[in-house]
Design an enzyme around this catalytic site. Structure first.
Site, PDB file in Angstrom:
ATOM      1  N   ASP A  53       0.852  -1.200   0.000  1.00 42.48           N
ATOM      2  CA  ASP A  53       0.000   0.000   0.000  1.00 42.48           C
ATOM      3  C   ASP A  53       0.885   1.247   0.000  1.00 42.48           C
ATOM      4  O   ASP A  53       0.384   2.383  -0.045  1.00 42.48           O
ATOM      5  CB  ASP A  53      -1.027  -0.005   1.138  1.00 42.48           C
ATOM      6  CG  ASP A  53      -0.412  -0.098   2.517  1.00 42.48           C
ATOM      7  OD1 ASP A  53       0.814  -0.303   2.610  1.00 42.48           O
ATOM      8  OD2 ASP A  53      -1.159   0.032   3.512  1.00 42.48           O
ATOM      9  N   SER A  54       2.208   1.028  -0.027  1.00 38.04           N
ATOM     10  CA  SER A  54       3.132   2.138  -0.316  1.00 38.04           C
ATOM     11  C   SER A  54       2.811   2.739  -1.678  1.00 38.04           C
ATOM     12  O   SER A  54       3.296   3.821  -2.003  1.00 38.04           O
ATOM     13  CB  SER A  54       4.585   1.640  -0.296  1.00 38.04           C
ATOM     14  OG  SER A  54       4.736   0.482  -1.088  1.00 38.04           O
ATOM     15  N   ASP A  92      -0.981  -5.849  -0.089  1.00 39.76           N
ATOM     16  CA  ASP A  92      -1.295  -5.234   1.194  1.00 39.76           C
ATOM     17  C   ASP A  92      -2.781  -4.955   1.269  1.00 39.76           C
ATOM     18  O   ASP A  92      -3.337  -4.304   0.366  1.00 39.76           O
ATOM     19  CB  ASP A  92      -0.591  -3.872   1.281  1.00 39.76           C
ATOM     20  CG  ASP A  92       0.582  -3.900   2.222  1.00 39.76           C
ATOM     21  OD1 ASP A  92       0.546  -4.646   3.208  1.00 39.76           O
ATOM     22  OD2 ASP A  92       1.540  -3.151   1.964  1.00 39.76           O
ATOM     23  N   LYS A 122      -1.250  -9.180   2.897  1.00 36.40           N
ATOM     24  CA  LYS A 122      -0.505  -8.767   4.092  1.00 36.40           C
ATOM     25  C   LYS A 122      -1.406  -7.863   4.931  1.00 36.40           C
ATOM     26  O   LYS A 122      -2.097  -7.004   4.375  1.00 36.40           O
ATOM     27  CB  LYS A 122       0.778  -8.026   3.693  1.00 36.40           C
ATOM     28  CG  LYS A 122       1.548  -7.453   4.888  1.00 36.40           C
ATOM     29  CD  LYS A 122       3.005  -7.154   4.568  1.00 36.40           C
ATOM     30  CE  LYS A 122       3.248  -5.849   3.888  1.00 36.40           C
ATOM     31  NZ  LYS A 122       2.825  -4.656   4.664  1.00 36.40           N
ATOM     32  N   GLU A 124      -1.451  -5.592   8.808  1.00 37.67           N
ATOM     33  CA  GLU A 124      -0.585  -5.023   9.840  1.00 37.67           C
ATOM     34  C   GLU A 124      -1.131  -5.316  11.240  1.00 37.67           C
ATOM     35  O   GLU A 124      -2.347  -5.301  11.454  1.00 37.67           O
ATOM     36  CB  GLU A 124      -0.484  -3.499   9.649  1.00 37.67           C
ATOM     37  CG  GLU A 124       0.169  -3.117   8.332  1.00 37.67           C
ATOM     38  CD  GLU A 124       0.347  -1.613   8.156  1.00 37.67           C
ATOM     39  OE1 GLU A 124       0.035  -0.837   9.084  1.00 37.67           O
ATOM     40  OE2 GLU A 124       0.808  -1.211   7.069  1.00 37.67           O
ATOM     41  N   GLU A 192       9.312  -4.106  10.384  1.00 36.72           N
ATOM     42  CA  GLU A 192       9.705  -2.805   9.817  1.00 36.72           C
ATOM     43  C   GLU A 192      10.238  -1.865  10.885  1.00 36.72           C
ATOM     44  O   GLU A 192       9.599  -1.650  11.921  1.00 36.72           O
ATOM     45  CB  GLU A 192       8.492  -2.164   9.097  1.00 36.72           C
ATOM     46  CG  GLU A 192       8.852  -0.791   8.525  1.00 36.72           C
ATOM     47  CD  GLU A 192       7.856  -0.268   7.501  1.00 36.72           C
ATOM     48  OE1 GLU A 192       6.929  -1.000   7.106  1.00 36.72           O
ATOM     49  OE2 GLU A 192       8.031   0.904   7.089  1.00 36.72           O
TER      50      GLU A 192
HETATM   51  O1  KIV Z   1       3.578  -0.993   1.636  1.00 39.34           O
HETATM   52  C1  KIV Z   1       4.697  -1.512   1.506  1.00 39.34           C
HETATM   53  O2  KIV Z   1       5.367  -1.385   0.478  1.00 39.34           O
HETATM   54  C2  KIV Z   1       5.209  -2.308   2.614  1.00 39.34           C
HETATM   55  C3  KIV Z   1       6.646  -2.721   2.571  1.00 39.34           C
HETATM   56  C4  KIV Z   1       7.548  -1.580   2.638  1.00 39.34           C
HETATM   57  C5  KIV Z   1       6.948  -3.759   3.573  1.00 39.34           C
HETATM   58  O3  KIV Z   1       4.496  -2.588   3.514  1.00 39.34           O
END
Ligand code: KIV
Length: 294
Positions: A53-54, A92, A122, A124, A192
């Site tokens: 989600d970056s 994510d 993924k 959190e 992280e």
């Molecule tokens: O959103 C993302 O790219 C991440 C990674 C940096 C682990 O969660």
């Protein structure tokens, strides 16, 4: 056993990732958000693609990951999954796509697999509610990657993108939560921005793979945001990032030379230009001159 693909590299699966830890082989994960980048990664020595989600920060220009929606993530997941023949694609789950209810979490995770083409998701954190959600997802057959330490979706609660678990009790909490995530069924945990001692102990405490970002060398693998390693992100570079290319400079140079060529009419040259056949040209000018005389 890994299946060989056209590029001679093996197909990577969840069991093969788990085997890497037992063999002491490091796991390499990178983010990707588009078809072309995913194609290149699929043909390289990476083990996992994360549609992080970056994408909110690096692709969409949001300040953080909070505004990212399921629809946006799904859009980029589809583009990545279309390119991939070999690597597992993990997406994510965006903020509030899994925190509201277990049922909603399952529906949304299902979208990333059924519509997006991801093979896992993924999430959190490791609160009791999250552990229950993870159990439901895993029970439905969905591979889940956990994420501890600096969890960017809690940026406001954390007060910024700061290193987490510096103090002893918080550090022990990361190790404890890693064990709880493993018991809930995650196949891997992103750690992280935590001190390396904490990541080392969390890694030793679980049989599943830990993948670090700003968590030192003792994790079972490492992940970075692809734009960061390529030098293709904003001015702020987190201290744990290593740049392997300066794509921003490469792009600026290419664009500047293109602009010069256009202005000097060095582009398009003969080889970029289509011409009519002699016969068609002759006819064309003949018709045109008649048109002009009318
Ligand atoms: O959103 C993302 O790219 C991440 C990674 C940096 C682990 O969660």
């Amino acid at each position: 056993m890994s299946t060989q693909t056209g590029n001679g590299l093996g197909r990577v699966t969840i069991p093969s990732i788990l085997k890497k830890k037992s063999r002491g082989e490091k796991i390499v994960m990178l983010t990707a958000y588009d078809y072309q980048t995913a194609r290149i990664l699929d043909d390289s020595a990476v083990d996992i693609i994360l549609v992080g989600d970056s994408l909110g920060n690096v692709i969409m220009g949001y300040e953080n990951t909070i505004p990212v929606t399921v629809e946006e993530s799904l859009h980029y997941t589809k583009a990545v999954a279309r390119a991939v023949k070999r690597l597992p694609v993990i997406t994510d789950m965006p903020f509030l796509s899994y925190q509201v209810s277990h049922d909603e979490a399952l529906q949304n995770a299902g979208k990333f697999l059924k519509e997006g083409g991801a093979i896992g998701v993924k999430v959190e954190g490791a609160s009791p509610f999250r552990i229950e959600t993870i159990k439901r997802l895993v029970d439905a057959g969905i591979p889940v990657m956990g994420h501890l330490g600096l969890t960017p979706q809690s940026v406001y609660k954390l007060g910024g993108f700061r290193t987490q678990a510096r103090k002893p009790f918080a550090a022990v909490d990361v190790v404890r939560k890693s064990v709880e995530l493993e018991a809930a069924g995650v196949f891997s945990i992103v750690l992280e921005n935590i001190p390396s001692e904490v990541a080392k102990e969390a890694t030793a405490a679980v049989e599943i793979a830990t993948i670090g970002i700003g968590a030192g060398p003792d994790c079972d693998g490492q992940v970075l945001v692809i734009n960061d390693i390529l030098g293709f992100s904003g001015d702020f570079i987190p201290p744990f990032v290593k740049r392997y290319a300066e794509m921003g400079e490469v792009i600026k140079d290419a664009v500047s030379r293109f602009s010069d060529d256009v202005r000097s009419v060095a582009f398009p040259a003969e080889e970029h230009t289509t011409k009519m056949s002699d016969e068609n040209r002759e006819k064309f000018y003949e018709i045109l001159s008649k048109e002009k005389k009318r």
